[in-house]
Design a protein around this motif. Structure first.
Motif, PDB file in Angstrom:
ATOM      1  N   ALA A   1       0.826  -1.209   0.000  1.00  0.00           N
ATOM      2  CA  ALA A   1       0.000   0.000   0.000  1.00  0.00           C
ATOM      3  C   ALA A   1       0.864   1.265   0.000  1.00  0.00           C
ATOM      4  CB  ALA A   1      -0.924  -0.016   1.209  1.00  0.00           C
ATOM      5  N   LEU A   2       1.935   1.303   0.815  1.00  0.00           N
ATOM      6  CA  LEU A   2       2.804   2.481   0.849  1.00  0.00           C
ATOM      7  C   LEU A   2       3.656   2.612  -0.412  1.00  0.00           C
ATOM      8  CD1 LEU A   2       3.997   2.352   4.565  1.00  0.00           C
ATOM      9  CD2 LEU A   2       2.283   3.865   3.564  1.00  0.00           C
ATOM     10  N   LEU A   3       3.949   1.492  -1.063  1.00  0.00           N
ATOM     11  CA  LEU A   3       4.754   1.560  -2.275  1.00  0.00           C
ATOM     12  C   LEU A   3       3.944   2.080  -3.458  1.00  0.00           C
ATOM     13  CD1 LEU A   3       7.506   0.942  -3.570  1.00  0.00           C
ATOM     14  CD2 LEU A   3       6.668  -1.381  -4.019  1.00  0.00           C
ATOM     15  N   THR A   4       2.707   1.676  -3.525  1.00  0.00           N
ATOM     16  CA  THR A   4       1.867   2.132  -4.642  1.00  0.00           C
ATOM     17  C   THR A   4       1.259   3.507  -4.399  1.00  0.00           C
ATOM     18  OG1 THR A   4      -0.001   0.915  -3.665  1.00  0.00           O
ATOM     19  CG2 THR A   4       1.320  -0.210  -5.342  1.00  0.00           C
ATOM     20  N   SER A   5       1.109   3.898  -3.133  1.00  0.00           N
ATOM     21  CA  SER A   5       0.539   5.214  -2.803  1.00  0.00           C
ATOM     22  C   SER A   5       1.438   5.916  -1.807  1.00  0.00           C
ATOM     23  CB  SER A   5      -0.876   5.057  -2.241  1.00  0.00           C
ATOM     24  OG  SER A   5      -1.730   4.446  -3.190  1.00  0.00           O
ATOM     25  N   PRO A   6       2.581   6.456  -2.234  1.00  0.00           N
ATOM     26  CA  PRO A   6       3.505   7.129  -1.307  1.00  0.00           C
ATOM     27  C   PRO A   6       2.927   8.468  -0.843  1.00  0.00           C
ATOM     28  CG  PRO A   6       4.283   7.354  -3.553  1.00  0.00           C
ATOM     29  CD  PRO A   6       3.096   6.451  -3.621  1.00  0.00           C
ATOM     30  N   PRO A   7       3.486   9.063   0.198  1.00  0.00           N
ATOM     31  CA  PRO A   7       3.012  10.371   0.664  1.00  0.00           C
ATOM     32  C   PRO A   7       3.166  11.433  -0.427  1.00  0.00           C
ATOM     33  CG  PRO A   7       4.418   9.326   2.307  1.00  0.00           C
ATOM     34  CD  PRO A   7       4.529   8.513   1.081  1.00  0.00           C
ATOM     35  N   SER A   8       2.266  12.401  -0.425  1.00  0.00           N
ATOM     36  CA  SER A   8       2.296  13.474  -1.443  1.00  0.00           C
ATOM     37  C   SER A   8       3.539  14.348  -1.308  1.00  0.00           C
ATOM     38  CB  SER A   8       1.033  14.326  -1.318  1.00  0.00           C
ATOM     39  OG  SER A   8       0.925  14.885  -0.012  1.00  0.00           O
ATOM     40  N   ALA A   9       4.035  14.507  -0.064  1.00  0.00           N
ATOM     41  CA  ALA A   9       5.240  15.313   0.128  1.00  0.00           C
ATOM     42  C   ALA A   9       6.456  14.661  -0.500  1.00  0.00           C
ATOM     43  CB  ALA A   9       5.480  15.534   1.624  1.00  0.00           C
ATOM     44  N   LEU A  10       6.397  13.341  -0.705  1.00  0.00           N
ATOM     45  CA  LEU A  10       7.527  12.638  -1.290  1.00  0.00           C
ATOM     46  C   LEU A  10       7.490  12.654  -2.814  1.00  0.00           C
ATOM     47  CD1 LEU A  10       9.991  10.965  -0.299  1.00  0.00           C
ATOM     48  CD2 LEU A  10       8.576   8.918  -0.598  1.00  0.00           C
ATOM     49  N   THR A  11       6.325  12.821  -3.373  1.00  0.00           N
ATOM     50  CA  THR A  11       6.186  12.779  -4.837  1.00  0.00           C
ATOM     51  C   THR A  11       5.981  14.154  -5.465  1.00  0.00           C
ATOM     52  OG1 THR A  11       3.800  12.403  -4.593  1.00  0.00           O
ATOM     53  CG2 THR A  11       5.210  10.458  -4.730  1.00  0.00           C
ATOM     54  N   GLY A  12       6.054  15.208  -4.681  1.00  0.00           N
ATOM     55  CA  GLY A  12       5.851  16.551  -5.232  1.00  0.00           C
ATOM     56  C   GLY A  12       6.999  17.013  -6.116  1.00  0.00           C
ATOM     57  N   ASP A  13       6.818  18.168  -6.738  1.00  0.00           N
ATOM     58  CA  ASP A  13       7.859  18.729  -7.602  1.00  0.00           C
ATOM     59  C   ASP A  13       9.082  19.129  -6.783  1.00  0.00           C
ATOM     60  OD1 ASP A  13       6.142  18.414  -9.711  1.00  0.00           O
ATOM     61  OD2 ASP A  13       5.326  20.465  -9.553  1.00  0.00           O
ATOM     62  N   VAL A  14      10.230  19.000  -7.433  1.00  0.00           N
ATOM     63  CA  VAL A  14      11.498  19.341  -6.783  1.00  0.00           C
ATOM     64  C   VAL A  14      11.687  20.853  -6.867  1.00  0.00           C
ATOM     65  CG1 VAL A  14      13.984  19.002  -6.780  1.00  0.00           C
ATOM     66  CG2 VAL A  14      12.450  17.098  -7.394  1.00  0.00           C
ATOM     67  N   ALA A  15      11.761  21.483  -5.684  1.00  0.00           N
ATOM     68  CA  ALA A  15      11.905  22.944  -5.661  1.00  0.00           C
ATOM     69  C   ALA A  15      13.361  23.387  -5.660  1.00  0.00           C
ATOM     70  CB  ALA A  15      11.205  23.508  -4.422  1.00  0.00           C
ATOM     71  N   ALA A  16      14.285  22.500  -5.458  1.00  0.00           N
ATOM     72  CA  ALA A  16      15.713  22.865  -5.377  1.00  0.00           C
ATOM     73  C   ALA A  16      16.317  22.888  -6.771  1.00  0.00           C
ATOM     74  CB  ALA A  16      16.456  21.887  -4.497  1.00  0.00           C
ATOM     75  N   ASN A  17      17.398  23.619  -6.863  1.00  0.00           N
ATOM     76  CA  ASN A  17      18.133  23.683  -8.122  1.00  0.00           C
ATOM     77  C   ASN A  17      18.824  22.352  -8.397  1.00  0.00           C
ATOM     78  OD1 ASN A  17      17.406  26.389  -8.507  1.00  0.00           O
ATOM     79  ND2 ASN A  17      19.141  27.090  -7.241  1.00  0.00           N
ATOM     80  N   GLN A  18      19.021  22.093  -9.685  1.00  0.00           N
ATOM     81  CA  GLN A  18      19.611  20.824 -10.076  1.00  0.00           C
ATOM     82  C   GLN A  18      21.057  20.727  -9.611  1.00  0.00           C
ATOM     83  OE1 GLN A  18      19.349  20.176 -14.262  1.00  0.00           O
ATOM     84  NE2 GLN A  18      19.776  17.941 -14.112  1.00  0.00           N
ATOM     85  N   TRP A  19      21.442  19.531  -9.190  1.00  0.00           N
ATOM     86  CA  TRP A  19      22.773  19.173  -8.746  1.00  0.00           C
ATOM     87  C   TRP A  19      23.174  19.855  -7.428  1.00  0.00           C
ATOM     88  CZ3 TRP A  19      23.473  15.173 -11.510  1.00  0.00           C
ATOM     89  CH2 TRP A  19      23.138  15.137 -12.872  1.00  0.00           C
ATOM     90  N   THR A  20      22.237  20.454  -6.745  1.00  0.00           N
ATOM     91  CA  THR A  20      22.542  21.004  -5.422  1.00  0.00           C
ATOM     92  C   THR A  20      22.364  19.919  -4.370  1.00  0.00           C
ATOM     93  OG1 THR A  20      20.274  21.775  -5.149  1.00  0.00           O
ATOM     94  CG2 THR A  20      21.853  23.315  -6.128  1.00  0.00           C
ATOM     95  N   SER A  21      22.761  20.231  -3.150  1.00  0.00           N
ATOM     96  CA  SER A  21      22.639  19.241  -2.068  1.00  0.00           C
ATOM     97  C   SER A  21      21.174  18.919  -1.754  1.00  0.00           C
ATOM     98  CB  SER A  21      23.342  19.766  -0.817  1.00  0.00           C
ATOM     99  OG  SER A  21      22.780  20.998  -0.405  1.00  0.00           O
ATOM    100  N   ASP A  22      20.312  19.940  -1.800  1.00  0.00           N
ATOM    101  CA  ASP A  22      18.885  19.683  -1.563  1.00  0.00           C
ATOM    102  C   ASP A  22      18.305  18.784  -2.666  1.00  0.00           C
ATOM    103  OD1 ASP A  22      19.014  21.235   0.683  1.00  0.00           O
ATOM    104  OD2 ASP A  22      18.344  23.068  -0.342  1.00  0.00           O
ATOM    105  N   TRP A  23      18.751  19.044  -3.898  1.00  0.00           N
ATOM    106  CA  TRP A  23      18.264  18.226  -5.016  1.00  0.00           C
ATOM    107  C   TRP A  23      18.698  16.775  -4.842  1.00  0.00           C
ATOM    108  CZ3 TRP A  23      20.615  15.453  -8.985  1.00  0.00           C
ATOM    109  CH2 TRP A  23      19.794  15.124 -10.071  1.00  0.00           C
ATOM    110  N   TRP A  24      19.928  16.548  -4.458  1.00  0.00           N
ATOM    111  CA  TRP A  24      20.418  15.208  -4.208  1.00  0.00           C
ATOM    112  C   TRP A  24      19.681  14.564  -3.017  1.00  0.00           C
ATOM    113  CZ3 TRP A  24      23.014  12.256  -7.320  1.00  0.00           C
ATOM    114  CH2 TRP A  24      23.859  12.794  -8.277  1.00  0.00           C
ATOM    115  N   GLU A  25      19.392  15.307  -2.015  1.00  0.00           N
ATOM    116  CA  GLU A  25      18.689  14.764  -0.851  1.00  0.00           C
ATOM    117  C   GLU A  25      17.290  14.288  -1.214  1.00  0.00           C
ATOM    118  OE1 GLU A  25      17.205  16.208   3.616  1.00  0.00           O
ATOM    119  OE2 GLU A  25      18.430  17.535   2.346  1.00  0.00           O
ATOM    120  N   ILE A  26      16.584  15.077  -2.012  1.00  0.00           N
ATOM    121  CA  ILE A  26      15.212  14.693  -2.406  1.00  0.00           C
ATOM    122  C   ILE A  26      15.229  13.394  -3.230  1.00  0.00           C
ATOM    123  CG2 ILE A  26      13.239  15.385  -3.802  1.00  0.00           C
ATOM    124  CD1 ILE A  26      13.859  18.285  -2.979  1.00  0.00           C
ATOM    125  N   HIS A  27      16.127  13.342  -4.211  1.00  0.00           N
ATOM    126  CA  HIS A  27      16.179  12.145  -5.048  1.00  0.00           C
ATOM    127  C   HIS A  27      16.675  10.925  -4.269  1.00  0.00           C
ATOM    128  CE1 HIS A  27      15.102  13.745  -9.025  1.00  0.00           C
ATOM    129  NE2 HIS A  27      15.698  14.893  -8.639  1.00  0.00           N
TER     130      HIS A  27
END
Length: 462
Positions: free
Chosen positions: A249-275
């Motif tokens: 159930a958690l794999l097919t329907s993850p939390p919305s905060a985990l699947t939202g758009d990435v607000a950090a710039n590419q290749w930054t530490s925040d971007w790496w943390e989200i991915h």
């Protein structure tokens, strides 16, 4: 001339019933004698009697009527009770008669049924080629030696025939019951002994087994140990199914905060943390789902293998060559690793709300406390009762000084059962009616004797 009789009143002033009866009788008598013209005194007595009767009060008349009514009711009640008793007695006699007739009818039906069964038993024995006694073949019973009686008349012949057929039927039933009992005992011995010579060497070398399940099979027996193993793997399968229902159930329907758009710039530490968080969450839940599914499938495979084991030797062979112990260990490890993977996925999701340091610190403390309590309790249990961790010194066990790991008695019993496998194979070769690849030898009586010797050897072994 006769004088009228004087009547005495009661203490209450009224006439008694006897007195009234006397008055009425006297009045009739005087009425008859009053036709004589010269009997003036008679007329005077009648007049005196009438006057006395007229003096009776109305209340006294009602009392007499009530007394008569009560006597009449009492008489009728007694008569009705007598009639009721007579009817009840008649009904009881009729019920007794009916029950007697029914009993006679049931006895007749049972006798007819026994006669038909005896006839069928006689026909069965005759068609099977069994040797019947002289009484059963001729239909008449023979007297015993030294007890010669008079000749049997024609009226007694049917009774003697029934007795002879009944004895034949009883002998047939006893023979069948004896045969079934012997076959059941023979089948149980064959199931316990057949094929054990194929695993004799492995079982006898119990000091080098990787675990103690083979020793437990010798000590506790096949039914007890297989029941324990089924319970073990089924418990892991049940709890794996519970974790599996949550992880899917958690794999097919993850939390919305985990699947939202990435607000950090590419290749930054925040971007790496989200991915990195997303991939830890997905991969760990996927790994936990796969491992819990594997645990369920291993438990099912192990149970199915035990279900298809026909003999005790097949169960031993599952552990000797089929690595049955490793199958149970893989079921256990799949469940535990799947649980760890699910916990890592949950830790990754928690970093959405708190920092990585807090998640790692909190989970480390909880895991350390849980593992410490579990390990302490588990060691106390296993080190004092496990066949491996207590009894086997070569695997780290520490038995008492006067309690060495010696399975000589169970091993000797196993060797005797393995030796009986050869005797049982001889019985199967000597059994009639069983197709055999080898040519049949002459001398059926010799084969029967060989079969009897084999049965005797098996009985001596056990």
């Amino acid at each position: 001339m006769r004088r009228p009789t004087a009547f005495r009143r009661s203490s209450t002033g009224s006439h008694s019933p006897d007195a009234e009866a006397g008055l009425s009788t006297a009045a009739r008598r005087h009425a008859v004698t009053a036709t004589t013209p010269n009997d003036e005194e008679g007329f005077a007595a009648v007049d005196a009697t009438s006057a006395s009767l007229a003096g009776v009060s109305q209340g006294e008349g009602l009392t007499l009527i009530m007394q008569e009514h009560s006597q009449l009711c009492q008489t009728l009640t007694q008569w009705m009770s007598q009639q009721r008793k007579a009817v009840e007695t008649q009904l009881a006699e009729q019920e007794h008669l009916i029950n007697t007739l029914v009993q006679f009818h049931q006895q007749t039906v049972q006798g007819l049924k026994r006669s038909s069964e005896d006839a069928v038993a006689c026909e069965t024995f005759q068609t099977s080629g069994a040797r019947l006694p002289a009484s059963g073949r001729s239909g008449a019973t023979l007297p015993a030696t030294g007890d010669v009686g008079p000749e049997v008349s024609d009226s007694e012949a049917p009774l003697s025939k029934d007795n002879g057929s009944g004895a034949v039927a009883a002998a047939a039933l006893a023979h069948l019951e004896d045969g079934f009992t012997n076959d059941e005992a023979l089948l149980d011995s064959w199931r316990r002994c057949s094929g054990l010579h194929t695993v004799d060497k492995w079982v006898s070398n119990y000091h080098k087994h990787p675990a103690g399940w083979a020793a437990l099979l010798m000590i506790q027996g096949i039914p007890e140990v297989t029941a324990r193993l089924r319970n073990k793997v089924e418990n892991y399968a049940i709890y794996s199914a519970l974790f599996l229902s949550v992880s899917i159930a958690l794999l097919t329907s993850p939390p919305s905060a985990l699947t939202g758009d990435v607000a950090a710039n590419q290749w930054t530490s925040d971007w790496w943390e989200i991915h990195l968080r997303r991939r830890i969450y997905s991969f760990c839940f996927g790994l936990g789902t796969a491992l819990h599914m594997l645990s369920i499938m291993l438990a099912m495979a192990f149970s199915n293998a035990l279900n298809e084991a026909a003999r005790d030797s097949d169960v031993f062979r599952i552990f000797a060559r089929g690595q049955g112990f490793k199958a149970t260990v893989r079921t256990q490890r799949s469940f535990l690793i799947g649980c760890v993977a699910d916990v890592l996925a949950i830790m990754a999701a928690l970093t959405l709300y708190i920092t990585w340091v807090e998640v790692l610190a909190g989970c480390t403390v909880l895991a350390a406390v849980t593992w410490f309590l579990l390990r302490k309790t588990k060691q106390q249990l296993f080190k004092n009762g496990s066949i491996v961790q207590y009894w086997r010194e070569e695997l780290g066990g520490m038995p008492d000084a006067d309690d060495p790991y010696d399975l000589q008695v169970p091993a000797d019993c196993f060797r005797r059962r393995a030796a009986a496998s050869g005797a049982l194979s001889k019985i199967s070769e000597a059994s009639p009616g069983v197709p055999d690849a080898k040519p049949q030898r002459r001398g059926g009586r010799r084969d029967g004797n060989q079969r009897g010797v084999a049965r005797t050897s098996v009985a001596a072994i056990f």
